[in-house]
Design a protein around this motif. Structure first.
Motif, PDB file in Angstrom:
ATOM      1  N   ALA A 173      -8.871  42.617  14.510  1.00 31.05           N
ATOM      2  CA  ALA A 173     -10.315  42.705  14.307  1.00 31.05           C
ATOM      3  C   ALA A 173     -10.636  43.377  12.981  1.00 31.05           C
ATOM      4  CB  ALA A 173     -10.959  43.469  15.455  1.00 31.05           C
ATOM      5  N   MET A 174      -9.895  44.434  12.634  1.00 35.40           N
ATOM      6  CA  MET A 174     -10.121  45.112  11.367  1.00 35.40           C
ATOM      7  C   MET A 174      -9.804  44.189  10.189  1.00 35.40           C
ATOM      8  SD  MET A 174      -8.686  48.954  12.133  1.00 35.40           S
ATOM      9  CE  MET A 174      -8.910  49.442  10.421  1.00 35.40           C
ATOM     10  N   GLU A 175      -8.725  43.418  10.317  1.00 33.49           N
ATOM     11  CA  GLU A 175      -8.366  42.505   9.243  1.00 33.49           C
ATOM     12  C   GLU A 175      -9.428  41.417   9.079  1.00 33.49           C
ATOM     13  OE1 GLU A 175      -6.777  40.924   6.045  1.00 33.49           O
ATOM     14  OE2 GLU A 175      -6.125  42.810   6.968  1.00 33.49           O
ATOM     15  N   ALA A 176      -9.964  40.924  10.210  1.00 27.47           N
ATOM     16  CA  ALA A 176     -11.030  39.922  10.143  1.00 27.47           C
ATOM     17  C   ALA A 176     -12.273  40.507   9.481  1.00 27.47           C
ATOM     18  CB  ALA A 176     -11.359  39.422  11.546  1.00 27.47           C
ATOM     19  N   ALA A 177     -12.581  41.770   9.775  1.00 30.71           N
ATOM     20  CA  ALA A 177     -13.737  42.422   9.149  1.00 30.71           C
ATOM     21  C   ALA A 177     -13.505  42.598   7.654  1.00 30.71           C
ATOM     22  CB  ALA A 177     -13.992  43.771   9.809  1.00 30.71           C
ATOM     23  N   ARG A 178     -12.292  42.956   7.270  1.00 32.40           N
ATOM     24  CA  ARG A 178     -11.986  43.099   5.833  1.00 32.40           C
ATOM     25  C   ARG A 178     -12.146  41.762   5.109  1.00 32.40           C
ATOM     26  NH1 ARG A 178      -7.309  45.968   7.764  1.00 32.40           N
ATOM     27  NH2 ARG A 178      -7.622  48.231   7.625  1.00 32.40           N
ATOM     28  N   TYR A 179     -11.638  40.703   5.743  1.00 31.78           N
ATOM     29  CA  TYR A 179     -11.758  39.375   5.141  1.00 31.78           C
ATOM     30  C   TYR A 179     -13.226  38.990   4.976  1.00 31.78           C
ATOM     31  CZ  TYR A 179     -11.758  34.304   4.705  1.00 31.78           C
ATOM     32  OH  TYR A 179     -11.992  33.018   4.277  1.00 31.78           O
ATOM     33  N   SER A 180     -14.031  39.254   6.000  1.00 39.35           N
ATOM     34  CA  SER A 180     -15.454  38.928   5.945  1.00 39.35           C
ATOM     35  C   SER A 180     -16.171  39.750   4.881  1.00 39.35           C
ATOM     36  CB  SER A 180     -16.101  39.144   7.315  1.00 39.35           C
ATOM     37  OG  SER A 180     -15.511  38.305   8.289  1.00 39.35           O
ATOM     38  N   LEU A 181     -15.784  41.015   4.733  1.00 43.86           N
ATOM     39  CA  LEU A 181     -16.372  41.846   3.685  1.00 43.86           C
ATOM     40  C   LEU A 181     -16.036  41.304   2.301  1.00 43.86           C
ATOM     41  CD1 LEU A 181     -15.809  45.449   5.089  1.00 43.86           C
ATOM     42  CD2 LEU A 181     -18.011  44.457   4.439  1.00 43.86           C
ATOM     43  N   ARG A 182     -14.789  40.858   2.124  1.00 44.24           N
ATOM     44  CA  ARG A 182     -14.417  40.252   0.843  1.00 44.24           C
ATOM     45  C   ARG A 182     -15.225  38.984   0.603  1.00 44.24           C
ATOM     46  NH1 ARG A 182      -9.125  41.579   2.552  1.00 44.24           N
ATOM     47  NH2 ARG A 182      -8.728  39.403   3.133  1.00 44.24           N
ATOM     48  N   LEU A 183     -15.410  38.191   1.662  1.00 44.57           N
ATOM     49  CA  LEU A 183     -16.202  36.971   1.539  1.00 44.57           C
ATOM     50  C   LEU A 183     -17.634  37.299   1.100  1.00 44.57           C
ATOM     51  CD1 LEU A 183     -16.469  33.881   2.051  1.00 44.57           C
ATOM     52  CD2 LEU A 183     -17.115  34.436   4.399  1.00 44.57           C
ATOM     53  N   CYS A 184     -18.195  38.348   1.684  1.00 45.04           N
ATOM     54  CA  CYS A 184     -19.554  38.758   1.305  1.00 45.04           C
ATOM     55  C   CYS A 184     -19.609  39.228  -0.140  1.00 45.04           C
ATOM     56  CB  CYS A 184     -20.051  39.867   2.235  1.00 45.04           C
ATOM     57  SG  CYS A 184     -20.359  39.339   3.931  1.00 45.04           S
ATOM     58  N   GLY A 185     -18.649  40.093  -0.517  1.00 44.72           N
ATOM     59  CA  GLY A 185     -18.666  40.680  -1.845  1.00 44.72           C
ATOM     60  C   GLY A 185     -18.317  39.719  -2.955  1.00 44.72           C
ATOM     61  N   GLU A 186     -17.392  38.797  -2.675  1.00 44.56           N
ATOM     62  CA  GLU A 186     -16.891  37.920  -3.728  1.00 44.56           C
ATOM     63  C   GLU A 186     -17.604  36.572  -3.793  1.00 44.56           C
ATOM     64  OE1 GLU A 186     -12.712  37.547  -3.120  1.00 44.56           O
ATOM     65  OE2 GLU A 186     -12.328  39.701  -3.273  1.00 44.56           O
ATOM     66  N   VAL A 187     -18.191  36.137  -2.677  1.00 48.02           N
ATOM     67  CA  VAL A 187     -18.793  34.798  -2.637  1.00 48.02           C
ATOM     68  C   VAL A 187     -20.281  34.845  -2.298  1.00 48.02           C
ATOM     69  CG1 VAL A 187     -18.706  32.515  -1.573  1.00 48.02           C
ATOM     70  CG2 VAL A 187     -16.579  33.781  -1.991  1.00 48.02           C
ATOM     71  N   LEU A 188     -20.614  35.416  -1.145  1.00 51.37           N
ATOM     72  CA  LEU A 188     -21.980  35.293  -0.641  1.00 51.37           C
ATOM     73  C   LEU A 188     -22.995  36.045  -1.490  1.00 51.37           C
ATOM     74  CD1 LEU A 188     -21.447  35.491   3.221  1.00 51.37           C
ATOM     75  CD2 LEU A 188     -21.719  33.474   1.777  1.00 51.37           C
ATOM     76  N   ILE A 189     -22.739  37.319  -1.764  1.00 51.35           N
ATOM     77  CA  ILE A 189     -23.727  38.100  -2.523  1.00 51.35           C
ATOM     78  C   ILE A 189     -23.907  37.540  -3.932  1.00 51.35           C
ATOM     79  CG2 ILE A 189     -24.255  40.367  -3.491  1.00 51.35           C
ATOM     80  CD1 ILE A 189     -22.967  41.610  -1.025  1.00 51.35           C
ATOM     81  N   PRO A 190     -22.826  37.262  -4.685  1.00 50.12           N
ATOM     82  CA  PRO A 190     -23.046  36.698  -6.028  1.00 50.12           C
ATOM     83  C   PRO A 190     -23.755  35.347  -6.015  1.00 50.12           C
ATOM     84  CG  PRO A 190     -20.813  37.534  -5.812  1.00 50.12           C
ATOM     85  CD  PRO A 190     -21.394  37.549  -4.438  1.00 50.12           C
ATOM     86  N   SER A 191     -23.494  34.520  -4.990  1.00 54.09           N
ATOM     87  CA  SER A 191     -24.078  33.182  -4.993  1.00 54.09           C
ATOM     88  C   SER A 191     -25.466  33.140  -4.371  1.00 54.09           C
ATOM     89  CB  SER A 191     -23.159  32.200  -4.249  1.00 54.09           C
ATOM     90  OG  SER A 191     -23.022  32.573  -2.887  1.00 54.09           O
ATOM     91  N   LEU A 192     -25.739  33.991  -3.379  1.00 52.40           N
ATOM     92  CA  LEU A 192     -27.002  33.921  -2.662  1.00 52.40           C
ATOM     93  C   LEU A 192     -28.070  34.880  -3.183  1.00 52.40           C
ATOM     94  CD1 LEU A 192     -26.058  33.522   1.127  1.00 52.40           C
ATOM     95  CD2 LEU A 192     -26.932  31.795  -0.434  1.00 52.40           C
ATOM     96  N   PHE A 193     -27.670  36.089  -3.552  1.00 50.85           N
ATOM     97  CA  PHE A 193     -28.684  37.096  -3.879  1.00 50.85           C
ATOM     98  C   PHE A 193     -29.618  36.667  -5.013  1.00 50.85           C
ATOM     99  CE2 PHE A 193     -30.231  41.005  -5.929  1.00 50.85           C
ATOM    100  CZ  PHE A 193     -30.923  41.550  -4.855  1.00 50.85           C
TER     101      PHE A 193
END
Length: 320
Positions: free
Chosen positions: A27-47
């Motif tokens: 679960a922690m690894e999945a959360a880390r992966y999701s955080l990376r997805l947010c920081g590296e993909v979602l926030i730069p592309s969506l914000f």
């Protein structure tokens, strides 16, 4: 809350707690992966698009565009012309920008809540950056596959909008009133965008942990095998469909390595059209302040998934 619903939620909460305890490392690894997805993909592309969407509405541009688009939007979709801005932003920026744009229109009084509910059915869509980059090139290794998926996605959204408009009496086309720009438009746009971005990232992380836990306990592989036997899909495609039911990015990413066959592309298109439960909850969060019903959003996403699948199968022979 009814007793049956309460019991169901309580059982789900207890099962989730047990899963997190038993599979805490996963679960922690999945959360880390999701955080990376947010920081590296979602926030730069969506914000940036969140800010642009909010700024466009604060400046009163949808009402001006709406006067030009009113005849087409009224005849095709049975909504005010101001909804054209939400449709364009939804197709250009991605989930849940279309929903945020609709909420802004309702809050400013440019469309009614009832119209906002109908707009949610076809204006909240995936954007070209994700479909062309992540799905087309990143998963299937070719820009032409991304163009195929994006074309099918647009056609499916427009088809859903037309079908949803058939379920209501036709109203006379009306021109929206020109809205003046608000003072302090940029600060208001940035503040609203930060709030919406936090909602998006929170749900992406939550559903990333859900799918990671289901994978760790062996439920996800078992479901993928059963779906593969039932439908004849490759196990990887079945797994991607199940993961995509919960979270869009993980579902599309799970298709990496699959051949670009018409069926695999159609499954990917259906996953993108559905958006995942994560997108549904993101939408509920960004429209909560406008008090818009999300029932037609659910219907629209189901229609988009079905028609995306069909359109890809029809168009794929010209691309592959």
């Amino acid at each position: 809350m009814k007793k049956g619903a309460f019991a169901l939620y309580a059982a789900a909460a207890a099962a989730s707690a047990l899963g997190l305890i038993a599979c805490s490392a996963e679960a922690m690894e999945a959360a880390r992966y999701s955080l990376r997805l947010c920081g590296e993909v979602l926030i730069p592309s969506l914000f940036p698009f969140f800010v642009l969407s909010a700024l466009i509405q604060e400046l009163g541009l949808p009402s001006r565009l709406g006067r030009l688009a009113a005849p087409g939007m009224g005849r095709l979709f049975g909504v005010s012309g101001s909804g054209c801005a939400a449709l364009i932003l939804g197709l250009m920026a991605g989930y849940p920008l279309g929903a945020a744009s609709v909420a802004g229109l309702v809050e400013r009084g440019e469309v009614s809540r009832e119209e906002g509910g109908r707009l949610l059915g076809f204006c909240n869509n995936s954007g070209p950056a994700f479909i062309l980059g992540a799905a087309g090139t990143g998963v299937f290794g070719g820009a032409r596959f991304g163009l195929l998926l994006y074309a099918a996605h647009i056609l499916a959204a427009l088809t859903a909008g037309v079908l949803l408009s058939l379920w209501r009496p036709r109203a006379a086309v009306r021109l929206p009133e020109i809205r003046p720009a608000r003072a302090g438009a940029l600060p208001a746009a940035v503040t609203a965008s930060v709030r919406n971005m936090l909602n998006v990232c929170g749900f992406v992380i939550a559903f990333g942990v859900v799918t990671g836990t289901l994978d760790a306990v062996g439920l996800l592989p078992a479901l993928a095998l059963d779906l593969s036997r039932l439908t004849g899909l490759e196990i990887s495609a079945s797994r991607a469909a199940i993961v995509g039911f919960f979270e869009l990015g993980g579902g599309v990413g799970a298709m990496r390595g699959l051949a670009a066959t018409p069926v695999n592309l159609a499954v990917c298109a259906a996953v993108i059209g559905w958006g995942g439960l994560s997108v549904h909850f993101q939408t509920s969060a960004v429209v909560a302040g406008a008090e818009i019903s999300t029932a037609r959003h659910f219907t629209g996403r189901c229609l988009s998934a079905v028609f995306s699948f069909v359109y890809v199968l029809l168009l794929a022979p010209a691309v592959i």
